[in-house]
Design a protein around this motif. Structure first.
Motif, PDB file in Angstrom:
ATOM      1  N   PRO A  49     -44.905  12.966   8.654  1.00  0.00           N
ATOM      2  CA  PRO A  49     -46.018  12.062   8.335  1.00  0.00           C
ATOM      3  C   PRO A  49     -46.619  12.251   6.934  1.00  0.00           C
ATOM      4  O   PRO A  49     -46.851  11.253   6.233  1.00  0.00           O
ATOM      5  CB  PRO A  49     -47.043  12.343   9.424  1.00  0.00           C
ATOM      6  N   PRO A  50     -46.858  13.486   6.466  1.00  0.00           N
ATOM      7  CA  PRO A  50     -47.375  13.604   5.095  1.00  0.00           C
ATOM      8  C   PRO A  50     -46.384  13.081   4.044  1.00  0.00           C
ATOM      9  O   PRO A  50     -46.797  12.467   3.054  1.00  0.00           O
ATOM     10  CB  PRO A  50     -47.611  15.109   4.912  1.00  0.00           C
ATOM     11  N   ALA A  51     -45.099  13.292   4.280  1.00  0.00           N
ATOM     12  CA  ALA A  51     -44.105  12.806   3.318  1.00  0.00           C
ATOM     13  C   ALA A  51     -44.067  11.281   3.300  1.00  0.00           C
ATOM     14  O   ALA A  51     -43.991  10.655   2.230  1.00  0.00           O
ATOM     15  CB  ALA A  51     -42.730  13.369   3.661  1.00  0.00           C
ATOM     16  N   VAL A  52     -44.136  10.667   4.469  1.00  0.00           N
ATOM     17  CA  VAL A  52     -44.131   9.200   4.540  1.00  0.00           C
ATOM     18  C   VAL A  52     -45.381   8.643   3.877  1.00  0.00           C
ATOM     19  O   VAL A  52     -45.320   7.651   3.147  1.00  0.00           O
ATOM     20  CB  VAL A  52     -44.012   8.737   6.012  1.00  0.00           C
ATOM     21  N   GLU A  53     -46.521   9.282   4.113  1.00  0.00           N
ATOM     22  CA  GLU A  53     -47.769   8.827   3.493  1.00  0.00           C
ATOM     23  C   GLU A  53     -47.693   8.912   1.969  1.00  0.00           C
ATOM     24  O   GLU A  53     -48.127   8.004   1.256  1.00  0.00           O
ATOM     25  CB  GLU A  53     -48.932   9.676   4.022  1.00  0.00           C
ATOM     26  N   PHE A  61     -46.991   0.273  -0.492  1.00  0.00           N
ATOM     27  CA  PHE A  61     -46.944  -0.589   0.687  1.00  0.00           C
ATOM     28  C   PHE A  61     -47.466   0.170   1.893  1.00  0.00           C
ATOM     29  O   PHE A  61     -47.551   1.393   1.889  1.00  0.00           O
ATOM     30  CB  PHE A  61     -45.535  -1.147   0.945  1.00  0.00           C
ATOM     31  N   GLU A  62     -47.842  -0.581   2.925  1.00  0.00           N
ATOM     32  CA  GLU A  62     -48.440  -0.003   4.116  1.00  0.00           C
ATOM     33  C   GLU A  62     -47.491  -0.099   5.298  1.00  0.00           C
ATOM     34  O   GLU A  62     -46.878  -1.137   5.534  1.00  0.00           O
ATOM     35  CB  GLU A  62     -49.737  -0.753   4.443  1.00  0.00           C
ATOM     36  N   LEU A  63     -47.355   0.976   6.045  1.00  0.00           N
ATOM     37  CA  LEU A  63     -46.527   0.994   7.248  1.00  0.00           C
ATOM     38  C   LEU A  63     -47.420   0.929   8.480  1.00  0.00           C
ATOM     39  O   LEU A  63     -48.540   1.434   8.467  1.00  0.00           O
ATOM     40  CB  LEU A  63     -45.700   2.279   7.307  1.00  0.00           C
ATOM     41  N   PRO A  64     -46.943   0.321   9.563  1.00  0.00           N
ATOM     42  CA  PRO A  64     -47.736   0.335  10.793  1.00  0.00           C
ATOM     43  C   PRO A  64     -47.805   1.741  11.373  1.00  0.00           C
ATOM     44  O   PRO A  64     -46.965   2.597  11.079  1.00  0.00           O
ATOM     45  CB  PRO A  64     -46.972  -0.611  11.730  1.00  0.00           C
ATOM     46  N   ALA A  65     -48.788   1.959  12.207  1.00  0.00           N
ATOM     47  CA  ALA A  65     -48.948   3.276  12.824  1.00  0.00           C
ATOM     48  C   ALA A  65     -47.772   3.564  13.748  1.00  0.00           C
ATOM     49  O   ALA A  65     -47.264   2.668  14.424  1.00  0.00           O
ATOM     50  CB  ALA A  65     -50.244   3.324  13.613  1.00  0.00           C
TER      51      ALA A  65
END
Length: 111
Positions: A49-53, A61-65
């Protein structure tokens, strides 16, 4: 000369990448037992999760939860082993039943 060397270089590159992938998987505990797999999964859950953020902020761009999935590799491994062993233990009697059914079918078909 280059035509003879190029396939060797391609093969060496593929073997090196595959060997590196296997080494990384073994070193991180993915190829070990189920306990090591559970630990590796927990580390991945903490690191991804920190890497994706960071990458979403970088590319803008924004990813869905992500959905929460409760999965225990330990339980999945054990149930898989149990099902496999059960299938192997009933295989002789199952094959006997199938053979009887097949012979009966052939007898009925030949009448």
């Amino acid at each position: 000369m280059a035509a003879k060397i190029l396939p060797v270089v391609k093969l060496a590159t593929k073997v090196t990448i595959a060997g590196g992938a296997i080494y990384v998987a073994y070193d991180s505990g993915l190829i070990g037992g189920s306990e090591e797999g559970s630990v590796a999964l927990a580390r991945a859950k903490a690191a991804v999760p920190p890497a994706v953020e960071e990458w979403t902020k970088y590319f803008g761009f924004e990813l869905p939860a992500t959905p929460k999935i409760e999965f225990s590799p330990l339980d999945a491994w054990n149930s898989g082993v149990q099902k496999s062993i059960h299938a192997l233990s009933v295989a002789p009697s199952t094959m006997n039943d199938y053979t009887k059914q097949g012979l009966q079918y052939l007898k009925d078909f030949s009448k």
